[in-house]
Design an enzyme around this catalytic site. Sequence first.
Site, short mmCIF file in Angstrom:
data_model
loop_
_atom_site.label_atom_id
_atom_site.label_comp_id
_atom_site.label_asym_id
_atom_site.label_seq_id
_atom_site.Cartn_x
_atom_site.Cartn_y
_atom_site.Cartn_z
N LYS A 179 70.78 16.11 -17.43
CA LYS A 179 71.79 15.69 -18.40
C LYS A 179 71.15 15.03 -19.63
O LYS A 179 71.78 14.96 -20.69
CB LYS A 179 72.79 14.74 -17.75
CG LYS A 179 73.67 15.40 -16.71
CD LYS A 179 74.53 14.39 -15.96
CE LYS A 179 75.40 15.07 -14.90
NZ LYS A 179 76.18 14.12 -14.09
N GLY A 213 69.83 18.80 -11.13
CA GLY A 213 70.89 17.81 -11.00
C GLY A 213 71.01 16.97 -12.25
O GLY A 213 70.69 17.41 -13.37
N SER A 214 71.44 15.74 -12.09
CA SER A 214 71.83 14.91 -13.23
C SER A 214 70.68 14.48 -14.13
O SER A 214 70.90 14.03 -15.26
CB SER A 214 72.58 13.67 -12.75
OG SER A 214 73.80 14.06 -12.15
N THR A 215 69.42 14.56 -13.67
CA THR A 215 68.31 14.23 -14.57
C THR A 215 68.28 15.20 -15.76
O THR A 215 67.79 14.86 -16.83
CB THR A 215 66.96 14.29 -13.83
OG1 THR A 215 66.82 15.55 -13.19
CG2 THR A 215 66.87 13.18 -12.80
#
Length: 626
Positions: A286, A282-284
Amino acid sequence: MRAVFVIFLISIAMLAAKLFHVQIIKHEWLKARAEENWDREIPFGAIRGEIQDRNGELIVGNQLAPTLYFMPSQNKEPEKAAAAIAGILNADADELLEKMSKKEYMVKLAPEGKNITQEQADEISKLQIEGLYTGVDYMRNYPNGELLSRLIGFTGYDGLGLAGIEYAYDEILQGTGDKIRLYTDAKGVTLPHVDDGFQTGDNGASIELTIDLGMQKVMERELLQALEKYDATQALGIIMNPKTGEILSLVSMPTFHPAEYQDTDQAIYNRNLPVWMTFEPGSTFKIVTLAAGLEEGVVDLHNDHFNDPGYTMVANARLRCWKREGHGHQSFLEVVENSCNPGFIEIGQRLGGDRLNKYIRDFGFGESTGSGIAGEAKGILFSKEAFGPVEQATTAFGQGISVTPIQQVQAVAAAINGGNLYRPYIVKEIKNDKGETLQSFEPEIKRRVISEETSAQVREALESVVANGSGRNAFNDGLRVGGKTGTAQKVVDGTYRDGDYIVSFIGFAPADDPELLVYIAVDSPKNSVQFGGVIAAPIVGRIIEEVAPLAGIEKRDGQLEKEYRWGDPITHRVPDLTGMTKGMVARQLHTYRIQWHGEGEVIKYQMPVPDSVMSVDDIIHVYTEE
């Protein structure tokens, strides 16, 4: 006759010489050989090496646990002996009798007579049963109960390591054990003319982990509360020193007691989640895309802008932002703060597939970290042939690939520590039973992945995420926390499961010089909105606040102030009232609630301390006497 007489004298002389050689010169050697034929050994359990934390505090030790041995040839009434000890051991007399009647020179009465209590051993000793001996044995002792159980593992019936650290370092931890040597004839009857002997063994070496027990207790408490509050399936957490790769805490929930592993589901004790579990980050993830874009100069946090309508089209596929209506016009710093998927797709496209893929692998994804922790997985990345435009786009915001938590921690540590990829490690030192160091482990840099300047920009952006963006629930006044949220939809049998998420947050402090990196993930939380910023961020914030003193981190100046948003509690900075009198305080026209303590005139100290953050409903306690 003279010849016969001479031969006789020579024979007598040779016999005397042989007797002298056997009884005097070869006496000790022959005696040892004889004793080897006569001896029967009663083993003392080997003292297995201890497992300690980085400060020498005991994690796993040993406790005395006597074990019974029986020599059938020395007892003519095994039925009577079995009945006598069965009551003390709470065991079946017939089963004991079956073992005590075996045609063997010595029988170990296990499991009934293994690892018995000292009280039971003393009571049995008073019976004076012929042929029954008590051997000294040891069993593992866990002074902290279930703490760290899925990391340290456990030992089996024979004292050998079966899981975790106990298994991975079994040869180092094992000892050889002492032995009592009894001397008997072939029938097992004690030889009266030979004294019993004692053979000294070697103790196992002890292992000192990089773990800090204080931090471990904080992390386990917080994740246990999260499991209960959100009715989650499982949870995991890691604390690492990003400057060295030392793992300070490693948590898998639910946990178990190592002494009762037989009653535990194998899926629990065989799976150390921070290294075994793989899932879409997920967004971690990014953070890796951001670091690559900044390093290659394809994006400027402050001067580049991006318009987010809520989606972007890639190869006829509509890839949406988590915010359906989009974030509109924003700088790339705001793209990071808002965790905007289309914005990160744009960074990935500017990098191109080859460069993005190279940075992902340079940051350590797709291979084991080499942590030395048993059961570590490698994760799954797209192959070069399958890395098309859509795969490139989804990878840029952390979807479609599978990584382990320890890989994420290793990568983010490199992004914030100045650009060096350190190998995570869990063992600090190996020592013998005299406390002498046999082997020590030092930080190991694998490679440099980004520059110091890029790393500083990443830290700036992630501190802004906590002050002004999706990670605001992790904010801690003065500690300068940076971090990134993550919300990943779970994949089951190749398809995304609706309403089932793994929420996570990775945070570090202080943002200007990181000393702590904390990652937690909660699997399938319920009873709340399933967002990393709502569930995971406040947990990391509390953990950092509590473990910062253990790491020697003090509050510092220069933090980004948390931006007020509607619904936030109204806060203000505590004024400095020390040195003032009650009249002076009244003239300040403060609207704060103040409670006075003491009969003196001048304020000596106050709580909360000056310049800390308090809500409008809090009370300032002032003290006029020491």
